[in-house]
Write a protein that holds these residues in place. Structure first.
Motif, PDB file in Angstrom:
ATOM      1  N   HIS A  39       0.841  -1.194   0.000  1.00 38.74           N
ATOM      2  CA  HIS A  39       0.000   0.000   0.000  1.00 38.74           C
ATOM      3  C   HIS A  39       0.884   1.255   0.000  1.00 38.74           C
ATOM      4  N   TYR A  57       1.630   5.470  -0.234  1.00 38.56           N
ATOM      5  CA  TYR A  57       1.069   6.765   0.170  1.00 38.56           C
ATOM      6  C   TYR A  57       2.088   7.869  -0.088  1.00 38.56           C
ATOM      7  N   SER A  63      -3.501   8.577  -0.813  1.00 39.33           N
ATOM      8  CA  SER A  63      -3.393   7.139  -1.069  1.00 39.33           C
ATOM      9  C   SER A  63      -3.128   6.936  -2.557  1.00 39.33           C
TER      10      SER A  63
END
Length: 397
Positions: A16, A18, A34
């Motif tokens: 993930h 960011y 994000s």
């Protein structure tokens, strides 16, 4: 897949991505972005935001912070963000405010709070329910009501005249899911075998102590205590500030000891004990991610991954439901409200002053709640009577 080095680009849980602005950058209006899963598309998004920041820093673009009319709702919120009171709020609380503000700002940001009527609030709230759902609308309404209190203190509106108070806030139905002991044992073993050893300890502690997920993941060596032959943790609960004492079982104690002895670094007294699994570069390369203390998002993701792997896609129980399970078991075993209040570190009666006066946290109460859970667990497991639909048929002569 290769990797790139971008300023303010962060990858969590190995996938993930960011774009994370610093506090100084946030003063210019930049927020966490994000970018999706780590890869070329995420790099492009992060690069775009980094370029926007650099242009703003050099004075080529205007700051993202909007200039609101004086004494408007938006002006009040920006003033509040510059106070020490805002700075001292937990980061998650500030994120909740920002999340609600994005729905408030586009309707009421330029408006003087005194001019907002009940009809305007009613239309805004119910439109939000239709578009975003009851949960998001309720969260935003909570932010508005907290902001109204701030604006009252700033003397921008009349105390106790919040137009939203005339609107009945709808609620999402409460959760009712509970765990069984056998499910928890499988859950812990599955996490440990998959390499999520810190997560396995958190799950086991949550089951034994009825601590909330945030209280479990932020445990440090300074919280650990021993009472006679027992081990446990004494904490100040994150949500209420109440003192709570949790005793851990012998299997959980052995699990924690094994985990700590296997760490390749020395734990400081105030360092979170339980860490993520980390990730090594794959066959195609990539970054090495060292184990780091669990955060809210990483804990939710790891719990969901292990739950699906061990208990299947249909299982919907969450880590937070272990707290409810403990209360259900204790009540089923004849536990008292006093013992549960001591164990859970909250005031479960409406009269909090009396609860604090007559139900101090003590080891005897915690032990009583634990014994009640064991009795209730046996009662629940032995209950075989299920409610079945009764089919009424007409008798034929």
């Amino acid at each position: 897949m290769g990797s790139v080095k971008l300023k303010h680009y962060v990858v969590r849980k190995g996938k993930h991505a960011y774009w994370m602005p610093t506090p100084t950058m946030k003063l210019l209006g930049f927020r966490i972005i994000s970018c999706g899963h780590d890869g070329p598309e995420a790099w492009a998004i992060a690069r775009e935001w980094e370029e926007r920041y650099q242009r703003t820093r050099k004075g080529l673009d205007a700051p993202l912070i909007k200039a609101y009319p004086k004494n408007s709702v938006g002006d009040a919120f920006e003033r509040f963000r510059r106070t020490k009171e805002w700075e001292t709020k937990p980061s998650r609380t500030r994120e909740d405010w920002d999340r609600g503000w994005k729905y408030i700002e586009h309707v009421f940001g330029d408006v003087a709070p005194e001019t907002i009527t009940m009809e305007m609030m009613d239309l805004w709230y119910h439109r939000m329910i239709a578009k975003k759902g009851v949960g998001e609308a309720g969260r935003t309404m909570k932010t508005w009501r907290a902001l109204y209190t701030v604006m009252t203190a700033m003397k921008l509106c009349t105390p106790k005249q919040d137009p939203s108070r005339a609107i009945q806030k709808q609620s999402v139905p409460g959760r009712t899911e509970i765990w069984t002991q056998s499910e928890v044992i499988r859950f812990v073993k599955g996490a440990w075998r998959a390499g999520f050893k810190g997560l396995a300890c958190i799950i086991a502690i949550a089951w034994d102590t009825s601590f909330s997920p945030v209280d479990c993941r932020t445990l440090t060596p300074s919280h650990a205590v021993s009472v006679g032959a027992d081990w446990g943790f004494v904490i100040q609960r994150h949500k209420t500030g109440e003192t709570a004492f949790g005793i851990i079982s012998r299997p959980t104690r052995q699990l924690v000891q094994t985990y700590v002895s296997g760490l390749d670094f020395e734990l400081h007294d105030d360092a979170p004990i339980f860490r993520t699994r980390g990730a090594a570069p794959g066959p195609k390369g990539g970054r090495r991610h060292s184990p780091v203390p669990y955060q809210k998002s990483s804990l939710i993701d790891d719990v969901a991954d292990i739950r699906r792997a061990v208990l299947g896609k249909e299982e919907k129980c969450r880590l937070m439901d272990m707290r409810r399970t403990g209360a259900v078991e204790a009540v089923s075993g004849g536990g008292t409200v006093e013992s549960m209040a001591a164990k859970m570190g909250n005031s479960i009666d409406q009269n909090k002053t009396l609860q604090k006066t007559y139900m101090p946290v003590n080891l005897a109460s915690v032990r009583a709640a634990d014994e009640s859970r064991k009795i209730g667990r046996k009662n629940i497991a032995s209950e075989q009577n299920e409610i079945k639909k009764l089919k009424l048929v007409k008798k034929t002569s």
